[in-house]
Design a protein around this motif. Structure first.
Motif, PDB file in Angstrom:
ATOM      1  N   SER A 253       0.652  -1.204   0.050  1.00  0.00           N
ATOM      2  CA  SER A 253      -0.041  -0.077   0.035  1.00  0.00           C
ATOM      3  C   SER A 253       0.956   1.253   0.161  1.00  0.00           C
ATOM      4  CB  SER A 253      -0.844  -0.131   0.999  1.00  0.00           C
ATOM      5  OG  SER A 253      -1.959  -1.100   1.097  1.00  0.00           O
TER       6      SER A 253
ATOM      7  N   ILE B 213      -5.551   2.125   4.611  1.00  0.00           N
ATOM      8  CA  ILE B 213      -6.761   2.932   4.551  1.00  0.00           C
ATOM      9  C   ILE B 213      -7.333   3.671   3.498  1.00  0.00           C
ATOM     10  CG2 ILE B 213      -7.582   2.488   6.784  1.00  0.00           C
ATOM     11  CD1 ILE B 213      -7.361   5.191   7.264  1.00  0.00           C
TER      12      ILE B 213
ATOM     13  N   GLU C 104      -1.061   2.526   8.667  1.00  0.00           N
ATOM     14  CA  GLU C 104      -2.589   2.504   8.612  1.00  0.00           C
ATOM     15  C   GLU C 104      -3.040   3.471   7.866  1.00  0.00           C
ATOM     16  OE1 GLU C 104      -3.159   0.970  13.192  1.00  0.00           O
ATOM     17  OE2 GLU C 104      -2.865   3.181  12.603  1.00  0.00           O
ATOM     18  N   THR C 105      -2.542   4.820   7.733  1.00  0.00           N
ATOM     19  CA  THR C 105      -3.304   5.568   6.622  1.00  0.00           C
ATOM     20  C   THR C 105      -2.951   5.203   5.282  1.00  0.00           C
ATOM     21  OG1 THR C 105      -2.646   7.534   8.376  1.00  0.00           O
ATOM     22  CG2 THR C 105      -2.854   7.917   5.936  1.00  0.00           C
TER      23      THR C 105
ATOM     24  N   ILE D 201     -13.439  -0.269   4.321  1.00  0.00           N
ATOM     25  CA  ILE D 201     -12.363   0.742   4.596  1.00  0.00           C
ATOM     26  C   ILE D 201     -11.383   0.498   5.821  1.00  0.00           C
ATOM     27  CG2 ILE D 201     -11.665   3.082   4.225  1.00  0.00           C
ATOM     28  CD1 ILE D 201     -14.008   3.543   2.494  1.00  0.00           C
ATOM     29  N   ILE D 202     -12.204   0.438   6.716  1.00  0.00           N
ATOM     30  CA  ILE D 202     -11.647   0.286   8.364  1.00  0.00           C
ATOM     31  C   ILE D 202     -11.805  -1.153   8.788  1.00  0.00           C
ATOM     32  CG2 ILE D 202     -12.084   1.034  10.672  1.00  0.00           C
ATOM     33  CD1 ILE D 202     -10.536   3.114   9.280  1.00  0.00           C
TER      34      ILE D 202
ATOM     35  N   ARG E 177      -7.868   7.204  15.362  1.00  0.00           N
ATOM     36  CA  ARG E 177      -8.664   6.497  14.165  1.00  0.00           C
ATOM     37  C   ARG E 177     -10.020   6.954  14.195  1.00  0.00           C
ATOM     38  NH1 ARG E 177      -6.722   1.498  12.569  1.00  0.00           N
ATOM     39  NH2 ARG E 177      -8.934   0.480  13.320  1.00  0.00           N
TER      40      ARG E 177
ATOM     41  N   MET F 148     -11.846   8.146  10.513  1.00  0.00           N
ATOM     42  CA  MET F 148     -13.249   7.524  10.125  1.00  0.00           C
ATOM     43  C   MET F 148     -14.063   8.767   9.667  1.00  0.00           C
ATOM     44  SD  MET F 148     -13.654   4.634  12.978  1.00  0.00           S
ATOM     45  CE  MET F 148     -12.179   3.596  13.636  1.00  0.00           C
TER      46      MET F 148
ATOM     47  N   ARG G  25      -7.408   1.588   0.196  1.00  0.00           N
ATOM     48  CA  ARG G  25      -8.998   0.716   0.370  1.00  0.00           C
ATOM     49  C   ARG G  25      -9.941   1.859  -0.149  1.00  0.00           C
ATOM     50  NH1 ARG G  25      -8.478  -1.982   6.286  1.00  0.00           N
ATOM     51  NH2 ARG G  25      -7.047  -3.547   5.863  1.00  0.00           N
ATOM     52  N   PHE G  26     -10.063   3.040   0.372  1.00  0.00           N
ATOM     53  CA  PHE G  26     -10.932   3.863  -0.147  1.00  0.00           C
ATOM     54  C   PHE G  26     -10.961   4.142  -1.659  1.00  0.00           C
ATOM     55  CE2 PHE G  26     -11.308   8.371  -1.002  1.00  0.00           C
ATOM     56  CZ  PHE G  26     -12.577   8.569  -1.017  1.00  0.00           C
TER      57      PHE G  26
ATOM     58  N   LEU H 219     -12.921  10.025   6.439  1.00  0.00           N
ATOM     59  CA  LEU H 219     -13.225   9.204   5.530  1.00  0.00           C
ATOM     60  C   LEU H 219     -14.682   9.058   5.046  1.00  0.00           C
ATOM     61  CD1 LEU H 219     -10.641   6.676   6.800  1.00  0.00           C
ATOM     62  CD2 LEU H 219     -10.504   7.401   4.253  1.00  0.00           C
TER      63      LEU H 219
ATOM     64  N   THR I 294     -17.553   3.151   7.414  1.00  0.00           N
ATOM     65  CA  THR I 294     -16.265   2.946   7.058  1.00  0.00           C
ATOM     66  C   THR I 294     -15.814   1.349   7.166  1.00  0.00           C
ATOM     67  OG1 THR I 294     -15.325   3.588   9.044  1.00  0.00           O
ATOM     68  CG2 THR I 294     -15.103   5.024   7.164  1.00  0.00           C
TER      69      THR I 294
END
Length: 199
Positions: A26, A188, A184-185, A166-167, A112, A116, A191-192, A119, A161
């Motif tokens: 990623s 996600i 992590e950023t 996404i989460i 987090r 969310m 994924r978004f 997002l 999310t």
């Protein structure tokens, strides 16, 4: 996300400190797309925490947003700050609000659950709109053993999310109060973008 002329680029990028890291793919993908930057040219520092300003700048780049039509008056953001434009664009598109005291706190770490919320707002922009009633929301949240730690203002965003994929959690925990890391950023945001069919 905007009506503009674009040029395709190829900018393969990797970092010396992510070999074998769970988020390596990623990180490389988004760095090659110029969505995320390293701490410097060689290192990404994947496990360090990210600030509110940094997260907003990444989100703006991910969405391809480059202009703002609203201005903000956050008392702790100077016009010369590197993140001024990113925050202004994010505010203009409704991705982010200031805090109740009129500040933005750009250099504070972002949790987090705060991520969310941003997002979930980005999902609306990308037309990933979903309607979740209270029963569905509670069912999604209750899968996590620490769901009671979620703030009331983050419940719907968390459910949206999670439902979209996404989460995810960590061994059954959502960890809403934990600060989000750079790794992590990257995961996600990738994924978004995939869910929104933007990549």
């Amino acid at each position: 996300m905007t009506n503009s002329i674009y040029g395709l680029i190829y900018n393969k990028k990797t970092f010396t400190d992510i070999s074998g890291h769970w988020a390596q793919e990623s990180i490389n993908d988004l760095a090659s797309r110029l969505v995320i930057n390293g701490a410097n040219e060689q290192r990404f520092v994947p496990n360090s925490e990210i600030t509110r300003a940094e997260f907003m700048a990444i989100m703006i780049r991910a969405l391809g947003l480059s202009s703002a039509n609203k201005t903000f008056d956050f008392k702790d953001i100077e016009e010369k700050a590197w993140y001024h434009q990113a925050v202004q664009i994010g505010y203009s598109y409704g991705l982010v609000d200031g805090l109740s005291d009129g500040s933005f706190k750009p250099n504070e770490k972002i949790t987090r659950q705060e991520a969310m919320v941003i997002l979930s707002r980005a999902m609306k922009l990308a037309e990933l709109n979903k309607e979740i009633d209270n029963a569905e929301q509670q069912e999604l949240i209750n899968h996590f053993t620490d769901s009671e730690q979620l703030a009331s203002w983050a419940l719907q965003a968390a459910a949206l999310t999670i439902e979209t994929g996404i989460i995810g959690g960590y061994q059954g925990e959502l960890r809403p109060m934990h600060n989000i890391t750079r790794a992590e950023t990257a995961v996600i945001i990738q994924r978004f973008l995939q869910k929104a069919k933007l990549i």
